[in-house]
Design an enzyme around this catalytic site. Structure first.
Site, short mmCIF file in Angstrom:
data_model
loop_
_atom_site.label_atom_id
_atom_site.label_comp_id
_atom_site.label_asym_id
_atom_site.label_seq_id
_atom_site.Cartn_x
_atom_site.Cartn_y
_atom_site.Cartn_z
N HIS A 103 -2.57 -0.86 10.22
CA HIS A 103 -1.12 -0.66 10.22
C HIS A 103 -0.37 -1.92 9.76
O HIS A 103 0.62 -1.83 9.02
CB HIS A 103 -0.68 -0.24 11.64
CG HIS A 103 0.80 -0.20 11.82
ND1 HIS A 103 1.47 -1.10 12.60
CD2 HIS A 103 1.74 0.62 11.31
CE1 HIS A 103 2.76 -0.83 12.57
NE2 HIS A 103 2.96 0.20 11.81
N GLU A 106 -0.47 -2.00 6.15
CA GLU A 106 0.48 -1.02 5.61
C GLU A 106 1.88 -1.65 5.45
O GLU A 106 2.54 -1.50 4.43
CB GLU A 106 0.53 0.21 6.52
CG GLU A 106 1.54 1.27 6.11
CD GLU A 106 2.36 1.73 7.29
OE1 GLU A 106 3.59 1.52 7.26
OE2 GLU A 106 1.78 2.31 8.25
N HIS A 107 2.30 -2.40 6.48
CA HIS A 107 3.59 -3.11 6.36
C HIS A 107 3.56 -4.12 5.20
O HIS A 107 4.52 -4.25 4.44
CB HIS A 107 3.89 -3.86 7.66
CG HIS A 107 4.54 -3.02 8.71
ND1 HIS A 107 5.76 -3.33 9.26
CD2 HIS A 107 4.14 -1.87 9.31
CE1 HIS A 107 6.08 -2.43 10.17
NE2 HIS A 107 5.12 -1.53 10.22
N GLU A 183 7.94 -3.63 16.76
CA GLU A 183 7.70 -2.18 16.66
C GLU A 183 6.89 -1.71 17.87
O GLU A 183 7.16 -0.67 18.46
CB GLU A 183 6.96 -1.86 15.36
CG GLU A 183 6.68 -0.37 15.19
CD GLU A 183 5.95 -0.04 13.90
OE1 GLU A 183 5.64 -0.97 13.13
OE2 GLU A 183 5.69 1.15 13.67
#
Lengths: 502, 460
Positions: A103, A106-107, A183
């Site tokens: 993840h 992904e950012h 997040e």
């Protein structure tokens, strides 16, 4: 990545995406399930849905020389296109102690390449009227742009560029890690329900990486750095690991030509092999595996129980679809027998249901409930167990099964109403091991599943001999034998195990 | 080879304007029984979607009856006419009809969708729910308990607390300041008579707006409209939109033992009917709109890593407009985050947009519009919203040129008018550490309280 603008999507029916969104249809004539009862309104609607959605997608596909798969679903109603790149790698493929790296990468994929520095990528998309984002799950990581159909070449070039051309500055990684930590705070740390869901999942999937949170365990997340991200990127981002899905106002041949001129130019150095994605098996569920937690900020008690479903190659793909249908019939809505009995008739629960969440590896069948005011978790659990025992013994009524079948078929038609939901449905199915052919023929199979087949699959998963895990979340200071608070019992959001993080 | 790809990439930067969306053909029609509706006929998929809105919503609830609209909304699927709740829900399910309703501060809205072959049967069921809801005692009690639980949960939810506190602070005596779900005391006291009184005032033809999209002829659509709505009474005229003024209140901290501070904030906004709507729309996009290029996103998230989400949105209610913002960040940096937001707002008011920002915003706002029409439900929602805002069918053709016409001076003018940091009102939920400088918030998604959640609200 996702900012405030996470994509607005209709919540798919709980259950495996392949079966849930994809589906439609039917050729009901002469199926055994219908033979049991006279034609009903539900059966007639299922027939209409089936006819409405044949063929299911009419998708066209091609595999480029470098191994990249391209799938196109034409839809010419609006001059827009949804373009998605699905990498067959996700949180379940992370190295030990590096949870969250899929993840985090992904950012970082939005931080630029040699050709598009910094925020140039998103600026280009925005100036061309497009919307872009990405999300990470256990089995895949997907990037997408929704944009005017004549801008497809732009987004294909941009995605092809960053498939192998990412250039990460150390300071970008440092700053972005703080964003991801925020997040996690928003998504998990600030929310006792989500924190509990994370711990529960770890218990259910003990030993398998599906037991990790996609966003990462807090102590590991904070240690991730640029080198981890680059290593993961180089190991997994290759043409042969990617599936490009395009849905919208385009011609398939044009898309294949554009794909060859963009993605097709990237050499494949890895040779992705699905068979080599071997993860540790989850420990078999045995004994009374149970997590009971009380926590501040929890307003009302809730209860859940899970059974593991073997991998499709072991369990059988058709059998898995029968399980999906029967689970939905049993507990997929407020018209299903679990809800009717526990909430409406007995009044012992304010919420009750079941869903099946399929995955590339072991799936999960979950039954959940929340007690009515004055009812303890212990009493609720006994009532749910009685209801499940009766369903396992007697099955569900034919009209219940037909309503479920109708709903699943109609949902497939409804999903086709949007190019972005169409692209999502195709990509998620392919990235978890389905084939395009099986997607296209899903309606026929769904139409033909009998009640007996559904019950066989259900008993195989949650029969009395099968291991299970149980979770209980309580308001602070409450025990499982305490009656639920008067104001604590209702519109409980069904627990989700989907684990997709933007 | 990569080189070739990239060379081509560079050329794309200078690409021209995005072409206007293929025009939707909107037909403005009237049913045989005299009910006006808008229709977009699309035949590719055999599905029909009907969206509707009744003007009113929580605005027509008395303060002592707050929650009546929400409770009634939930009970519409708990039985109608001769059918009890399970029978009614089975009838919907057997035809795979999706029927949903919701309440906001200015309207009661709903939507139903079915396969084209089932549209008339779906309309009959919806018509029955609107004209003959049962409101059986057992169902009222069960739904009341559910609503009370939901209120208890949202009382513990930091994001809900943040948006609710912001609106309560801005509108201490107006219905806009109330939770649309009501309050615990009022919900506990609602009677069957209260629900009947609410729906008989709310569900009237004079308050109704309709949009239909799908594989259906105008004649069949007229029948669907009449089956669902013709038996409603005409009712009183629509409520007048008397303006209301927000009480901008500075900063408030709601103490909660959580690791992250949720921030909501508000500034003066603008009515949808205001001649400066489009300049404000462009301004919001540059300041905090929902793309990765907005100033607040760059300054708060990209440069400083302070928050995962941060942004602003125009929130045009019928009687007042707001500029609504949100962020979320760790407690020890919450005040810093608010200060960054405050500084960016002040800088925008002083300097206005750059030419590049203006051009980029126009490209995005014109080019992305077709994306908001992905799906017949989205289009049906747009048809209702356009009518609520008195926009003509030709608006879809004119929208791009209205945006293109906005100048830097226009944006600067409206920024001076709206971006007044003296009026900036901030709610922080969490435990923001004391620090230098005025407090500022950090982020959260906009909850239902903070912004209308139906597609009807988002016309832009």
């Amino acid at each position: 990545m996702s900012a405030s603008s996470s994509p607005v999507r209709r919540r798919p029916r709980p259950g495996r995406l392949v079966a849930s969104l994809l589906v439609t249809s039917a050729l009901l004539a002469g199926t055994p399930a219908l033979a049991e009862t006279p034609p009903s309104i539900a059966a007639a609607t299922a027939t209409a849905a089936a006819e409405a959605a044949t063929p299911l997608l009419g998708a066209k596909s091609r595999v480029l020389e470098n191994g990249l798969t391209v799938v196109v679903v034409e839809d010419h109603r609006m001059p827009v296109v949804s373009h998605m790149v699905w990498y067959r790698v996700g949180a379940a493929d992370e190295p030990a102690r590096r949870s969250g790296i899929a993840h985090f990468l992904e950012h970082l994929m939005f931080k630029g390449t040699e050709q598009t520095s910094g925020d140039e990528f998103s600026r280009l998309i925005a100036e061309n009227g497009g919307r872009d984002n990405a999300f990470t799950s256990y089995d895949y990581t997907a990037y997408y742009q929704n944009i005017a159909a004549d801008r497809l070449d732009l987004v294909m070039r941009l995605e092809a560029d960053r498939m192998t051309g990412l250039r990460l500055r150390p300071e970008d990684a440092t700053t972005e890690l703080q964003v991801v930590i925020e997040e996690r705070r928003s998504r998990t740390d600030n929310d006792p329900q989500t924190r509990f869901g994370e711990a529960y999942r770890a218990m259910v999937y003990a030993g398998h990486p599906y037991g990790r949170p996609v966003i990462g365990w807090p102590d590991e997340l904070k240690t991730l750095d640029r080198d981890d991200a680059v290593a993961f990127y180089k190991a997994h981002y290759h043409p042969s690991a990617a599936i490009v899905v395009v849905a919208g106002d385009v011609k398939a041949e044009d898309v294949f030509r554009l794909a060859a001129g963009t993605y097709g130019r990237i050499p494949d150095t890895a040779g992705f092999d699905e068979a080599k994605r071997v993860r540790p098996a989850p420990a078999p569920l045995a004994g009374d595996r149970r997590l009971v937690q009380d926590a501040a900020g929890v307003a009302s008690p809730s209860w859940r129980r899970s059974w593991l479903v073997p991998r499709a190659e072991v369990f059988g793909r058709d059998r898995e679809e029968a399980l999906d249908l029967m689970t939905f019939a049993m507990g997929g809505s407020s018209t299903s027998p679990l809800y009717r009995r526990l909430v409406v008739d007995e009044g012992i629960a304010v919420q009750a249901g079941a869903y099946y969440a399929g995955a590339r590896d072991e799936g999960q069948l979950m039954v959940y409930a929340a007690p009515a005011p004055g009812v303890s978790i212990t009493r609720l659990e006994a009532a749910v167990e009685r209801a499940l025992a009766d369903i396992l013994k007697q099955g569900v009524a034919p009209d219940v099964l037909e309503r479920a079948r109708t709903r699943m078929l109609a949902d497939a038609v409804y999903a086709r109403d949007s190019v972005s939901s169409t692209a999502n449905m195709v990509g998620a199915a392919l990235a978890t091991g389905e084939t395009l052919e099986r997607i296209e023929t899903w309606p026929q199979r769904m139409a033909a599943i009998t009640g007996d087949q559904g019950m066989e699959a259900l008993r195989a998963v949650m029969g009395p001999d099968q291991g299970m895990a149980t979770g209980v979340l309580l308001p602070e200071g409450l025990s499982v034998d305490d009656p639920a608070p008067a104001v604590a019992a209702t519109a409980v959001t069904p627990p989700s195990s989907e684990g997709t993080v933007h | 080879m990569i080189g070739t790809v990239l060379a081509a990439l560079v050329l794309l930067v200078v690409i021209g304007p995005v072409p206007a969306a293929r025009a939707l053909e909107i037909r403005t029609l009237t049913s045989p029984q005299g009910i006006p509706f808008w229709l977009v006929q699309v035949s590719e998929l055999p599905v029909v979607t009907v969206d509707f809105a009744f003007a009113g919503g929580t605005r027509i609830e008395a303060a002592a009856k707050a929650g009546a609209a929400t409770l009634a909304s939930g009970l519409l699927v708990e039985g109608a006419g001769d059918m009890d709740g399970p029978a009614f829900q089975d009838a919907l399910a057997a035809r795979a009809v999706e029927f949903s309703t919701g309440v906001d501060r200015d309207a009661f809205s709903g939507s139903f969708r079915s396969l084209a072959t089932e549209a008339e049967e779906a309309a009959k069921l919806v018509g029955l729910a609107l004209t003959a809801p049962r409101f059986d005692a057992d169902d009222i009690e069960r739904d009341r308990q559910q609503l009370l639980v939901s209120l208890a949960r949202s009382a513990e939810n930091p994001q809900a607390i943040a948006s609710r506190s912001l609106l309560a602070g801005l509108f201490p005596t107006d219905s806009y300041g109330r939770d649309t779900d009501g309050a615990r005391e009022t919900v506990a006291a609602l009677s069957r008579e209260d629900l009947v009184a609410y729906v008989s005032r709310q569900f009237t033809r004079n308050r109704l707006t309709l949009g239909i999209v799908g594989d259906i002829t105008p004649e069949a659509a007229g029948r669907v409209v009449d089956l669902a709505f013709a038996r409603l009474p005409a009712g009183e005229a629509r409520p007048k939109a008397e303006p209301v003024s927000p009480s901008f209140f500075g900063e408030t901290v709601v103490d909660r033992p959580i690791p992250q501070t949720i921030i909501t904030f508000a500034l003066p906004g603008i009515l949808r009917s205001d001649p400066d709507w489009f300049p404000a729309f462009v301004m919001n996009h540059i300041l905090g709109g929902g793309t990765f290029t907005a100033r607040l996103f760059r300054e708060v998230r990209e440069k400083r890593g302070l928050a995962y989400s941060v942004g602003t949105t125009l929130y045009p209610l019928d009687r007042v407009g707001l500029l609504y913002g949100y962020a979320a960040t760790r407690n020890d940096r919450a005040r810093e985050t608010v200060q960054v937001i405050r500084d960016e707002i002040a800088r925008f008011a002083d300097e206005g947009p750059t030419e590049a920002e203006l051009a980029g915003a126009k490209k995005y706002l014109t080019g992305s519009f077709p994306l908001s029409l992905d799906g017949s439900g989205a289009v049906a929602g747009l048809l209702v919203t356009m009518q609520i805002h008195h926009l003509p069918p030709g608006y879809l053709d004119d929208r791009s040129s209205l945006i293109e016409a906005v100048t830097a001076d226009d944006v600067k003018r409206v920024a001076k008018r709206l971006l007044d940091t003296d009026k900036l009102s901030v709610v922080m939920v969490g435990q923001p550490a004391d620090g230098a400088g005025p407090a500022a918030p950090a982020a959260a998604r906009i909850s239902e309280d903070g912004a209308r959640s139906t597609s009807h609200s988002s016309i832009q």
